[in-house]
Design a protein around this motif. Structure first.
Motif, PDB file in Angstrom:
ATOM      1  N   ILE A   1      86.775  27.109 -55.341  1.00 50.66           N
ATOM      2  CA  ILE A   1      87.524  26.015 -54.695  1.00 50.66           C
ATOM      3  C   ILE A   1      87.045  25.818 -53.261  1.00 50.66           C
ATOM      4  CG2 ILE A   1      89.802  25.332 -53.849  1.00 50.66           C
ATOM      5  CD1 ILE A   1      90.959  26.698 -56.376  1.00 50.66           C
ATOM      6  N   LEU A   2      86.909  26.909 -52.519  1.00 48.46           N
ATOM      7  CA  LEU A   2      86.467  26.807 -51.129  1.00 48.46           C
ATOM      8  C   LEU A   2      85.024  26.336 -51.017  1.00 48.46           C
ATOM      9  CD1 LEU A   2      88.177  29.979 -49.692  1.00 48.46           C
ATOM     10  CD2 LEU A   2      88.655  27.626 -49.042  1.00 48.46           C
ATOM     11  N   LEU A   3      84.177  26.739 -51.954  1.00 41.53           N
ATOM     12  CA  LEU A   3      82.784  26.293 -51.930  1.00 41.53           C
ATOM     13  C   LEU A   3      82.686  24.786 -52.170  1.00 41.53           C
ATOM     14  CD1 LEU A   3      79.813  27.123 -51.689  1.00 41.53           C
ATOM     15  CD2 LEU A   3      79.813  27.394 -54.181  1.00 41.53           C
ATOM     16  N   ILE A   4      83.440  24.288 -53.132  1.00 42.52           N
ATOM     17  CA  ILE A   4      83.456  22.836 -53.382  1.00 42.52           C
ATOM     18  C   ILE A   4      83.975  22.089 -52.162  1.00 42.52           C
ATOM     19  CG2 ILE A   4      84.548  21.026 -54.767  1.00 42.52           C
ATOM     20  CD1 ILE A   4      84.429  23.028 -57.131  1.00 42.52           C
ATOM     21  N   ASN A   5      85.047  22.619 -51.561  1.00 47.53           N
ATOM     22  CA  ASN A   5      85.598  22.009 -50.350  1.00 47.53           C
ATOM     23  C   ASN A   5      84.573  22.026 -49.217  1.00 47.53           C
ATOM     24  OD1 ASN A   5      87.230  21.012 -48.354  1.00 47.53           O
ATOM     25  ND2 ASN A   5      88.584  22.784 -48.272  1.00 47.53           N
ATOM     26  N   ALA A   6      83.884  23.145 -49.033  1.00 45.47           N
ATOM     27  CA  ALA A   6      82.895  23.256 -47.959  1.00 45.47           C
ATOM     28  C   ALA A   6      81.738  22.293 -48.172  1.00 45.47           C
ATOM     29  CB  ALA A   6      82.384  24.693 -47.868  1.00 45.47           C
ATOM     30  N   ILE A   7      81.290  22.164 -49.416  1.00 45.56           N
ATOM     31  CA  ILE A   7      80.179  21.251 -49.704  1.00 45.56           C
ATOM     32  C   ILE A   7      80.592  19.812 -49.413  1.00 45.56           C
ATOM     33  CG2 ILE A   7      78.798  20.277 -51.581  1.00 45.56           C
ATOM     34  CD1 ILE A   7      78.681  23.123 -52.749  1.00 45.56           C
ATOM     35  N   LEU A   8      81.779  19.428 -49.845  1.00 51.48           N
ATOM     36  CA  LEU A   8      82.238  18.048 -49.613  1.00 51.48           C
ATOM     37  C   LEU A   8      82.416  17.741 -48.133  1.00 51.48           C
ATOM     38  CD1 LEU A   8      84.833  17.638 -52.502  1.00 51.48           C
ATOM     39  CD2 LEU A   8      82.569  16.599 -52.326  1.00 51.48           C
ATOM     40  N   VAL A   9      83.084  18.639 -47.422  1.00 49.38           N
ATOM     41  CA  VAL A   9      83.357  18.402 -45.999  1.00 49.38           C
ATOM     42  C   VAL A   9      82.068  18.423 -45.186  1.00 49.38           C
ATOM     43  CG1 VAL A   9      84.470  19.379 -43.957  1.00 49.38           C
ATOM     44  CG2 VAL A   9      85.728  19.224 -46.100  1.00 49.38           C
ATOM     45  N   ASN A  10      81.228  19.443 -45.408  1.00 53.93           N
ATOM     46  CA  ASN A  10      80.001  19.551 -44.625  1.00 53.93           C
ATOM     47  C   ASN A  10      79.007  18.446 -44.941  1.00 53.93           C
ATOM     48  OD1 ASN A  10      80.736  21.795 -43.093  1.00 53.93           O
ATOM     49  ND2 ASN A  10      80.132  23.188 -44.714  1.00 53.93           N
ATOM     50  N   SER A  11      78.945  18.024 -46.192  1.00 51.68           N
ATOM     51  CA  SER A  11      78.014  16.934 -46.526  1.00 51.68           C
ATOM     52  C   SER A  11      78.444  15.629 -45.875  1.00 51.68           C
ATOM     53  CB  SER A  11      77.888  16.778 -48.043  1.00 51.68           C
ATOM     54  OG  SER A  11      79.131  16.405 -48.607  1.00 51.68           O
ATOM     55  N   ALA A  12      79.751  15.419 -45.754  1.00 55.42           N
ATOM     56  CA  ALA A  12      80.231  14.210 -45.074  1.00 55.42           C
ATOM     57  C   ALA A  12      79.839  14.220 -43.602  1.00 55.42           C
ATOM     58  CB  ALA A  12      81.743  14.088 -45.225  1.00 55.42           C
ATOM     59  N   TYR A  13      79.993  15.354 -42.945  1.00 58.69           N
ATOM     60  CA  TYR A  13      79.612  15.449 -41.531  1.00 58.69           C
ATOM     61  C   TYR A  13      78.104  15.328 -41.347  1.00 58.69           C
ATOM     62  CZ  TYR A  13      84.158  16.662 -39.578  1.00 58.69           C
ATOM     63  OH  TYR A  13      85.445  16.621 -39.150  1.00 58.69           O
ATOM     64  N   ILE A  14      77.349  15.977 -42.206  1.00 61.36           N
ATOM     65  CA  ILE A  14      75.891  15.936 -42.071  1.00 61.36           C
ATOM     66  C   ILE A  14      75.362  14.538 -42.341  1.00 61.36           C
ATOM     67  CG2 ILE A  14      73.735  16.782 -43.094  1.00 61.36           C
ATOM     68  CD1 ILE A  14      75.154  19.496 -43.424  1.00 61.36           C
TER      69      ILE A  14
ATOM     70  N   ALA B   1      76.862  11.835 -41.752  1.00 65.23           N
ATOM     71  CA  ALA B   1      77.231  11.002 -40.608  1.00 65.23           C
ATOM     72  C   ALA B   1      76.432  11.365 -39.364  1.00 65.23           C
ATOM     73  CB  ALA B   1      78.718  11.134 -40.322  1.00 65.23           C
ATOM     74  N   GLY B   2      75.602  12.407 -39.460  1.00 64.94           N
ATOM     75  CA  GLY B   2      74.774  12.807 -38.319  1.00 64.94           C
ATOM     76  C   GLY B   2      75.519  13.643 -37.301  1.00 64.94           C
ATOM     77  N   LYS B   3      76.616  14.300 -37.719  1.00 60.61           N
ATOM     78  CA  LYS B   3      77.408  15.131 -36.815  1.00 60.61           C
ATOM     79  C   LYS B   3      77.262  16.596 -37.181  1.00 60.61           C
ATOM     80  CE  LYS B   3      80.924  11.624 -36.031  1.00 60.61           C
ATOM     81  NZ  LYS B   3      82.340  11.310 -36.131  1.00 60.61           N
ATOM     82  N   PHE B   4      77.712  17.447 -36.286  1.00 59.31           N
ATOM     83  CA  PHE B   4      77.708  18.893 -36.532  1.00 59.31           C
ATOM     84  C   PHE B   4      78.703  19.195 -37.648  1.00 59.31           C
ATOM     85  CE2 PHE B   4      78.987  23.276 -35.801  1.00 59.31           C
ATOM     86  CZ  PHE B   4      77.767  23.888 -35.594  1.00 59.31           C
ATOM     87  N   PRO B   5      78.330  20.000 -38.655  1.00 60.02           N
ATOM     88  CA  PRO B   5      79.247  20.284 -39.764  1.00 60.02           C
ATOM     89  C   PRO B   5      80.451  21.108 -39.310  1.00 60.02           C
ATOM     90  CG  PRO B   5      77.225  21.536 -40.011  1.00 60.02           C
ATOM     91  CD  PRO B   5      77.027  20.623 -38.844  1.00 60.02           C
ATOM     92  N   GLU B   6      81.626  20.522 -39.380  1.00 56.00           N
ATOM     93  CA  GLU B   6      82.844  21.174 -38.912  1.00 56.00           C
ATOM     94  C   GLU B   6      83.415  22.144 -39.939  1.00 56.00           C
ATOM     95  OE1 GLU B   6      84.423  20.656 -35.932  1.00 56.00           O
ATOM     96  OE2 GLU B   6      83.002  19.164 -35.215  1.00 56.00           O
ATOM     97  N   GLY B   7      82.955  22.101 -41.165  1.00 57.69           N
ATOM     98  CA  GLY B   7      83.506  22.945 -42.214  1.00 57.69           C
ATOM     99  C   GLY B   7      82.756  24.240 -42.426  1.00 57.69           C
ATOM    100  N   LEU B   8      82.113  24.737 -41.405  1.00 61.13           N
ATOM    101  CA  LEU B   8      81.366  25.988 -41.541  1.00 61.13           C
ATOM    102  C   LEU B   8      82.281  27.170 -41.834  1.00 61.13           C
ATOM    103  CD1 LEU B   8      78.645  25.792 -38.763  1.00 61.13           C
ATOM    104  CD2 LEU B   8      78.373  25.533 -41.219  1.00 61.13           C
ATOM    105  N   MET B   9      83.474  27.137 -41.266  1.00 65.08           N
ATOM    106  CA  MET B   9      84.404  28.235 -41.503  1.00 65.08           C
ATOM    107  C   MET B   9      84.833  28.270 -42.968  1.00 65.08           C
ATOM    108  SD  MET B   9      85.714  30.836 -40.047  1.00 65.08           S
ATOM    109  CE  MET B   9      85.548  30.540 -38.327  1.00 65.08           C
TER     110      MET B   9
END
Length: 125
Positions: free
Chosen positions: A14-27, A29-37
């Motif tokens: 669950i957390l891996l899917i969440n991290a992939i979705l959140v970080n891919s959205a930030y990346i 958009a050209g921003k620093f991935p906020e979902g690293l934690m």
């Protein structure tokens, strides 16, 4: 203890899917991935799924795995911080990060490194 392993695996997925979705959205958009934690906690969850059998018994082997994992992680993080200091140097460094992003990166790396080291030492001992 089989139940703990399943819980950790489900949480990790669950957390891996969440991290992939959140970080891919930030990346994207050209921003620093906020979902690293979230990614670090997913790694921690997968490692705990592996380590739950090893830590079930409160013996000296489990204690040695914990101690060695944290001890070696200190030196890994010292090296990572030195590399980050060289990369994020405000005068000559090629990377410019805010203090929040730098602390987020360090905390995420620390969580990941500690648990991956514990898995390594569980396999070694």
């Amino acid at each position: 203890m089989k139940n703990n392993k399943t819980v950790f695996l489900v949480l990790g997925v669950i957390l891996l899917i969440n991290a992939i979705l959140v970080n891919s959205a930030y990346i994207s958009a050209g921003k620093f991935p906020e979902g690293l934690m979230t990614a670090a906690i997913a790694i921690m969850s997968f490692c705990m799924a592996y380590l739950s059998d090893h830590f079930a018994a409160k013996d000296e082997r489990a204690q040695k795995i914990r101690e060695r994992g944290v001890f070696v992680s200190y030196f890994w993080m010292l090296g990572i911080i030195i590399v980050l200091m060289a990369l994020v140097n405000p005068y000559v460094g090629p990377v410019h990060l805010s203090a929040y992003h730098l602390l987020l990166l360090i905390a995420s790396l620390y969580i990941s490194v500690v648990f991956v080291n514990m898995v390594y030492y569980a396999r070694k001992y």
